[in-house]
Design a protein around this motif. Sequence first.
Motif, PDB file in Angstrom:
ATOM      1  N   MET A   1       0.820  -1.236   0.278  1.00 58.31           N
ATOM      2  CA  MET A   1       0.007  -0.055  -0.009  1.00 58.31           C
ATOM      3  C   MET A   1       0.901   1.125  -0.143  1.00 58.31           C
ATOM      4  N   GLN A   2       0.513   2.315  -0.655  1.00 59.31           N
ATOM      5  CA  GLN A   2       1.324   3.410  -0.694  1.00 59.31           C
ATOM      6  C   GLN A   2       1.566   4.189   0.544  1.00 59.31           C
ATOM      7  N   PRO A   3       2.462   4.540   0.746  1.00 65.24           N
ATOM      8  CA  PRO A   3       3.033   5.315   2.180  1.00 65.24           C
ATOM      9  C   PRO A   3       2.109   6.322   2.604  1.00 65.24           C
ATOM     10  N   MET A   5      -1.230   6.745   1.792  1.00 64.66           N
ATOM     11  CA  MET A   5      -2.420   5.910   2.237  1.00 64.66           C
ATOM     12  C   MET A   5      -2.204   5.523   3.442  1.00 64.66           C
ATOM     13  N   LYS A   6      -1.203   5.067   3.721  1.00 61.58           N
ATOM     14  CA  LYS A   6      -0.975   4.452   5.214  1.00 61.58           C
ATOM     15  C   LYS A   6      -1.085   5.363   6.063  1.00 61.58           C
ATOM     16  N   GLU A   7      -0.401   6.736   5.859  1.00 63.27           N
ATOM     17  CA  GLU A   7      -0.578   7.807   6.832  1.00 63.27           C
ATOM     18  C   GLU A   7      -1.972   8.248   6.775  1.00 63.27           C
ATOM     19  N   LYS A   8      -2.520   8.361   5.893  1.00 64.96           N
ATOM     20  CA  LYS A   8      -3.938   8.707   5.850  1.00 64.96           C
ATOM     21  C   LYS A   8      -5.022   7.872   6.711  1.00 64.96           C
ATOM     22  N   ILE A   9      -4.806   6.750   6.333  1.00 65.59           N
ATOM     23  CA  ILE A   9      -5.362   5.497   7.289  1.00 65.59           C
ATOM     24  C   ILE A   9      -5.210   5.615   8.814  1.00 65.59           C
ATOM     25  N   ILE A  10      -4.100   5.917   9.295  1.00 66.83           N
ATOM     26  CA  ILE A  10      -3.560   6.100  10.461  1.00 66.83           C
ATOM     27  C   ILE A  10      -4.207   7.501  11.235  1.00 66.83           C
ATOM     28  N   ASN A  34     -16.377  11.354  -0.853  1.00 63.57           N
ATOM     29  CA  ASN A  34     -17.726  10.729  -1.629  1.00 63.57           C
ATOM     30  C   ASN A  34     -17.642  10.631  -3.089  1.00 63.57           C
ATOM     31  N   LYS A  35     -16.393  11.350  -3.918  1.00 58.47           N
ATOM     32  CA  LYS A  35     -16.475  11.031  -5.382  1.00 58.47           C
ATOM     33  C   LYS A  35     -15.242  10.004  -5.369  1.00 58.47           C
ATOM     34  N   ASN A  36     -15.463   9.368  -6.337  1.00 55.74           N
ATOM     35  CA  ASN A  36     -14.406   8.162  -6.877  1.00 55.74           C
ATOM     36  C   ASN A  36     -13.307   8.898  -7.668  1.00 55.74           C
ATOM     37  N   ASP A  37     -12.659   9.789  -6.873  1.00 53.87           N
ATOM     38  CA  ASP A  37     -11.598  10.536  -7.871  1.00 53.87           C
ATOM     39  C   ASP A  37     -10.194   9.571  -8.030  1.00 53.87           C
ATOM     40  N   ASP A  38      -9.864   8.581  -7.464  1.00 56.91           N
ATOM     41  CA  ASP A  38      -8.775   7.772  -7.617  1.00 56.91           C
ATOM     42  C   ASP A  38      -9.355   6.175  -7.666  1.00 56.91           C
ATOM     43  N   PRO A  39      -9.654   5.625  -8.547  1.00 59.58           N
ATOM     44  CA  PRO A  39     -10.342   4.211  -8.446  1.00 59.58           C
ATOM     45  C   PRO A  39      -9.136   3.354  -8.232  1.00 59.58           C
ATOM     46  N   GLU A  40      -8.083   3.533  -8.847  1.00 62.92           N
ATOM     47  CA  GLU A  40      -6.900   2.654  -8.453  1.00 62.92           C
ATOM     48  C   GLU A  40      -6.390   2.477  -6.912  1.00 62.92           C
ATOM     49  N   LEU A  41      -6.546   3.500  -6.372  1.00 63.84           N
ATOM     50  CA  LEU A  41      -6.319   3.539  -4.910  1.00 63.84           C
ATOM     51  C   LEU A  41      -7.158   3.157  -4.197  1.00 63.84           C
ATOM     52  N   LEU A  42      -8.453   3.437  -4.538  1.00 64.20           N
ATOM     53  CA  LEU A  42      -9.662   2.538  -3.944  1.00 64.20           C
ATOM     54  C   LEU A  42      -9.636   1.047  -3.848  1.00 64.20           C
ATOM     55  N   MET A  43      -9.262   0.784  -5.028  1.00 65.93           N
ATOM     56  CA  MET A  43      -9.138  -0.703  -5.452  1.00 65.93           C
ATOM     57  C   MET A  43      -8.145  -1.447  -4.662  1.00 65.93           C
ATOM     58  N   GLU A  44      -6.903  -0.604  -4.486  1.00 65.14           N
ATOM     59  CA  GLU A  44      -5.610  -1.148  -3.928  1.00 65.14           C
ATOM     60  C   GLU A  44      -6.089  -1.276  -2.523  1.00 65.14           C
ATOM     61  N   VAL A  45      -6.815  -0.559  -1.697  1.00 69.16           N
ATOM     62  CA  VAL A  45      -7.382  -0.508  -0.421  1.00 69.16           C
ATOM     63  C   VAL A  45      -8.383  -1.475  -0.197  1.00 69.16           C
ATOM     64  N   LYS A  65      -5.940   0.533  12.666  1.00 70.63           N
ATOM     65  CA  LYS A  65      -4.643   1.189  12.821  1.00 70.63           C
ATOM     66  C   LYS A  65      -3.316   0.210  13.014  1.00 70.63           C
ATOM     67  N   SER A  66      -3.673  -0.673  13.860  1.00 72.35           N
ATOM     68  CA  SER A  66      -2.622  -1.646  14.188  1.00 72.35           C
ATOM     69  C   SER A  66      -2.016  -2.519  13.078  1.00 72.35           C
ATOM     70  N   LEU A  67      -2.875  -2.893  12.257  1.00 69.31           N
ATOM     71  CA  LEU A  67      -2.418  -3.708  10.874  1.00 69.31           C
ATOM     72  C   LEU A  67      -1.725  -2.884   9.965  1.00 69.31           C
ATOM     73  N   VAL A  68      -2.210  -1.634   9.831  1.00 66.63           N
ATOM     74  CA  VAL A  68      -1.528  -0.576   9.006  1.00 66.63           C
ATOM     75  C   VAL A  68      -0.142  -0.504   9.550  1.00 66.63           C
ATOM     76  N   LEU A  69       0.061  -0.148  10.783  1.00 65.07           N
ATOM     77  CA  LEU A  69       1.282   0.018  11.454  1.00 65.07           C
ATOM     78  C   LEU A  69       2.084  -1.199  11.309  1.00 65.07           C
ATOM     79  N   ALA A  70       1.580  -2.310  11.362  1.00 61.43           N
ATOM     80  CA  ALA A  70       2.357  -3.631  11.271  1.00 61.43           C
ATOM     81  C   ALA A  70       2.991  -3.731   9.749  1.00 61.43           C
ATOM     82  N   MET A  71       2.461  -3.161   8.872  1.00 67.73           N
ATOM     83  CA  MET A  71       2.920  -3.467   7.421  1.00 67.73           C
ATOM     84  C   MET A  71       4.277  -2.977   7.208  1.00 67.73           C
TER      85      MET A  71
END
Length: 71
Positions: A1-3, A5-10, A34-45, A65-71
Amino acid sequence: MQPGMKEKIIRTCEAKIASKGSNVGLSFYAFFANKNDDPELLMEVAHWWIMEMKLDHFEKAERIKSLVLAM
């Protein structure tokens, strides 16, 4: 996962936990506008959430959060 995106999730998990408590649940849509402006990233997540981690539609923010931090 893109760094980024990881930061945004955390950040999102931490903000939700701070505002709603440690028992708050999120879906992977919580990390996107609410709008799908990055479908590739959405599908990655979505792939990470559904196929790799086998998470339910809603999961505890603490666990995400713990799962993402463990990546």
